[in-house]
Design a protein around this motif. Sequence first.
Motif, PDB file in Angstrom:
ATOM      1  N   GLN A 123       0.835  -1.204   0.000  1.00 28.25           N
ATOM      2  CA  GLN A 123       0.000   0.000   0.000  1.00 28.25           C
ATOM      3  C   GLN A 123       0.869   1.254   0.000  1.00 28.25           C
ATOM      4  OE1 GLN A 123      -3.136  -0.312  -0.350  1.00 28.25           O
ATOM      5  NE2 GLN A 123      -4.291   1.358   0.564  1.00 28.25           N
ATOM      6  N   PHE A 124       1.909   1.236   0.809  1.00 25.75           N
ATOM      7  CA  PHE A 124       2.840   2.361   0.894  1.00 25.75           C
ATOM      8  C   PHE A 124       3.517   2.597  -0.456  1.00 25.75           C
ATOM      9  CE2 PHE A 124       7.182   3.937   1.974  1.00 25.75           C
ATOM     10  CZ  PHE A 124       6.806   5.178   2.497  1.00 25.75           C
ATOM     11  N   SER A 125       3.922   1.507  -1.112  1.00 26.26           N
ATOM     12  CA  SER A 125       4.585   1.626  -2.406  1.00 26.26           C
ATOM     13  C   SER A 125       3.678   2.270  -3.451  1.00 26.26           C
ATOM     14  CB  SER A 125       5.051   0.245  -2.900  1.00 26.26           C
ATOM     15  OG  SER A 125       5.965  -0.333  -1.993  1.00 26.26           O
ATOM     16  N   ASP A 126       2.436   1.815  -3.506  1.00 29.25           N
ATOM     17  CA  ASP A 126       1.488   2.381  -4.464  1.00 29.25           C
ATOM     18  C   ASP A 126       1.266   3.868  -4.195  1.00 29.25           C
ATOM     19  OD1 ASP A 126       1.200  -0.040  -5.735  1.00 29.25           O
ATOM     20  OD2 ASP A 126      -0.725  -0.532  -4.812  1.00 29.25           O
ATOM     21  N   ALA A 127       1.103   4.208  -2.911  1.00 33.10           N
ATOM     22  CA  ALA A 127       0.844   5.604  -2.549  1.00 33.10           C
ATOM     23  C   ALA A 127       2.039   6.494  -2.874  1.00 33.10           C
ATOM     24  CB  ALA A 127       0.500   5.696  -1.058  1.00 33.10           C
ATOM     25  N   MET A 128       3.242   6.021  -2.550  1.00 30.88           N
ATOM     26  CA  MET A 128       4.432   6.840  -2.786  1.00 30.88           C
ATOM     27  C   MET A 128       4.732   6.959  -4.280  1.00 30.88           C
ATOM     28  SD  MET A 128       5.095   8.024   0.069  1.00 30.88           S
ATOM     29  CE  MET A 128       6.425   9.002  -0.609  1.00 30.88           C
ATOM     30  N   ARG A 129       4.415   5.921  -5.042  1.00 32.56           N
ATOM     31  CA  ARG A 129       4.617   6.004  -6.496  1.00 32.56           C
ATOM     32  C   ARG A 129       3.814   7.163  -7.065  1.00 32.56           C
ATOM     33  NH1 ARG A 129       2.621   1.499  -7.692  1.00 32.56           N
ATOM     34  NH2 ARG A 129       0.676   2.140  -8.675  1.00 32.56           N
ATOM     35  N   ARG A 130       2.597   7.301  -6.597  1.00 37.21           N
ATOM     36  CA  ARG A 130       1.724   8.371  -7.091  1.00 37.21           C
ATOM     37  C   ARG A 130       2.129   9.730  -6.520  1.00 37.21           C
ATOM     38  NH1 ARG A 130      -2.670   3.795  -5.836  1.00 37.21           N
ATOM     39  NH2 ARG A 130      -2.503   2.718  -7.856  1.00 37.21           N
ATOM     40  N   GLU A 131       2.609   9.727  -5.287  1.00 39.12           N
ATOM     41  CA  GLU A 131       3.019  10.981  -4.658  1.00 39.12           C
ATOM     42  C   GLU A 131       4.307  11.537  -5.256  1.00 39.12           C
ATOM     43  OE1 GLU A 131       4.299  12.352  -0.139  1.00 39.12           O
ATOM     44  OE2 GLU A 131       2.646  10.943  -0.393  1.00 39.12           O
ATOM     45  N   LEU A 132       5.210  10.646  -5.650  1.00 39.14           N
ATOM     46  CA  LEU A 132       6.526  11.079  -6.125  1.00 39.14           C
ATOM     47  C   LEU A 132       6.629  11.149  -7.647  1.00 39.14           C
ATOM     48  CD1 LEU A 132       8.727   9.023  -3.623  1.00 39.14           C
ATOM     49  CD2 LEU A 132       8.152  11.461  -3.514  1.00 39.14           C
ATOM     50  N   ALA A 133       5.581  10.771  -8.344  1.00 45.13           N
ATOM     51  CA  ALA A 133       5.613  10.763  -9.810  1.00 45.13           C
ATOM     52  C   ALA A 133       6.039  12.111 -10.409  1.00 45.13           C
ATOM     53  CB  ALA A 133       4.259  10.338 -10.365  1.00 45.13           C
ATOM     54  N   PRO A 134       5.593  13.256  -9.880  1.00 42.08           N
ATOM     55  CA  PRO A 134       5.998  14.531 -10.484  1.00 42.08           C
ATOM     56  C   PRO A 134       7.499  14.821 -10.381  1.00 42.08           C
ATOM     57  CG  PRO A 134       4.038  14.820  -9.120  1.00 42.08           C
ATOM     58  CD  PRO A 134       4.582  13.460  -8.834  1.00 42.08           C
ATOM     59  N   PHE A 135       8.201  14.057  -9.530  1.00 46.16           N
ATOM     60  CA  PHE A 135       9.620  14.312  -9.303  1.00 46.16           C
ATOM     61  C   PHE A 135      10.519  13.292 -10.011  1.00 46.16           C
ATOM     62  CE2 PHE A 135       7.103  15.731  -5.682  1.00 46.16           C
ATOM     63  CZ  PHE A 135       7.433  17.073  -5.659  1.00 46.16           C
ATOM     64  N   ASN A 136       9.935  12.528 -10.940  1.00 48.18           N
ATOM     65  CA  ASN A 136      10.684  11.526 -11.701  1.00 48.18           C
ATOM     66  C   ASN A 136      11.328  10.481 -10.788  1.00 48.18           C
ATOM     67  OD1 ASN A 136      11.502  10.388 -14.163  1.00 48.18           O
ATOM     68  ND2 ASN A 136      13.457  11.463 -14.155  1.00 48.18           N
ATOM     69  N   ILE A 137      10.575  10.086  -9.764  1.00 45.85           N
ATOM     70  CA  ILE A 137      11.017   9.028  -8.847  1.00 45.85           C
ATOM     71  C   ILE A 137      10.056   7.846  -9.005  1.00 45.85           C
ATOM     72  CG2 ILE A 137      11.453   8.367  -6.452  1.00 45.85           C
ATOM     73  CD1 ILE A 137      11.862  11.359  -5.840  1.00 45.85           C
ATOM     74  N   SER A 138      10.540   6.740  -9.527  1.00 45.52           N
ATOM     75  CA  SER A 138       9.705   5.555  -9.695  1.00 45.52           C
ATOM     76  C   SER A 138       9.733   4.711  -8.431  1.00 45.52           C
ATOM     77  CB  SER A 138      10.173   4.729 -10.893  1.00 45.52           C
ATOM     78  OG  SER A 138      11.478   4.225 -10.678  1.00 45.52           O
ATOM     79  N   VAL A 139       8.667   3.941  -8.221  1.00 43.41           N
ATOM     80  CA  VAL A 139       8.590   3.056  -7.053  1.00 43.41           C
ATOM     81  C   VAL A 139       8.138   1.675  -7.515  1.00 43.41           C
ATOM     82  CG1 VAL A 139       7.566   2.656  -4.784  1.00 43.41           C
ATOM     83  CG2 VAL A 139       8.002   5.004  -5.553  1.00 43.41           C
ATOM     84  N   THR A 140       8.948   0.679  -7.185  1.00 42.71           N
ATOM     85  CA  THR A 140       8.650  -0.719  -7.522  1.00 42.71           C
ATOM     86  C   THR A 140       8.519  -1.521  -6.236  1.00 42.71           C
ATOM     87  OG1 THR A 140       9.836  -0.618  -9.636  1.00 42.71           O
ATOM     88  CG2 THR A 140       9.533  -2.797  -8.654  1.00 42.71           C
TER      89      THR A 140
END
Length: 262
Positions: free
Chosen positions: A162-179
Amino acid sequence: MQLEGKNVLITGGTRGIGKCMIQELVNGGVRHIAVIARDKQNLKQLSQDFEDVKFIRITGDVANIEVLREAAALIEDKWGHLDILINNAGIVSAGPLEDIQDEDLYDQVAVNITAVFLLTKYCIPLLKASKEAAILNISSGLGLLGMPFYAAYGSTKAAVRQFSDAMRRELAPFNISVTCSFPTATDTDMMEKFKGRVMDSPEFVAHRSIEGLLNKELHVIFGGEERLRENIMNFEAPKEFDKMVAQNYEDRKKASLGHKAV
């Protein structure tokens, strides 16, 4: 995303999947790696095993907030930015919930999810300073399926998803991917109790997880088609999945007893 020249921070990198991921990173051209681990001797061994790598070695427990703050501060001081964060450290204490020690419940939450929250928080400014950054969180197949006798462990690993999904969406504008990676049974010290069972190798899990990070995959799910079918059944027909799990309830209970790796 390419690995060559990247600055990487990994937790629990001295053995098992973590150490195999360091090998993958080195093979890809990484020469600056920060590692948080509890065993000082194993941390020193990394420098002998990977002579071309300039390590930042942080000895300590990820459950200790000061250790996490120190890691972020050291990276800022020495590198100025971070390209890849790998939240890998994890512990397990299984069995019937009423039989698990209170301290073991607290520790699983502290190591498996609270440390992931905090270290990610402290590293976000460092990741934002990178031209292209990524986070890899290691969850578990038990984070996808709520299984008896792994209620605490599985819940912490579900929180990682859940944390990964949320942070992926939160950090997307900063060109930070989350897997987020979901290993099944893997032949590491954590699974010492189950020697003889068919398991994935830590090398395979490390390779696929790092591959997923480089390809910016959202989820890396292990266990093949069977695990995918179970995931679908668990979501779409949970009562049917309940019946399937109940068929070998006692075997699952027996297998969980004594399964503790901290």
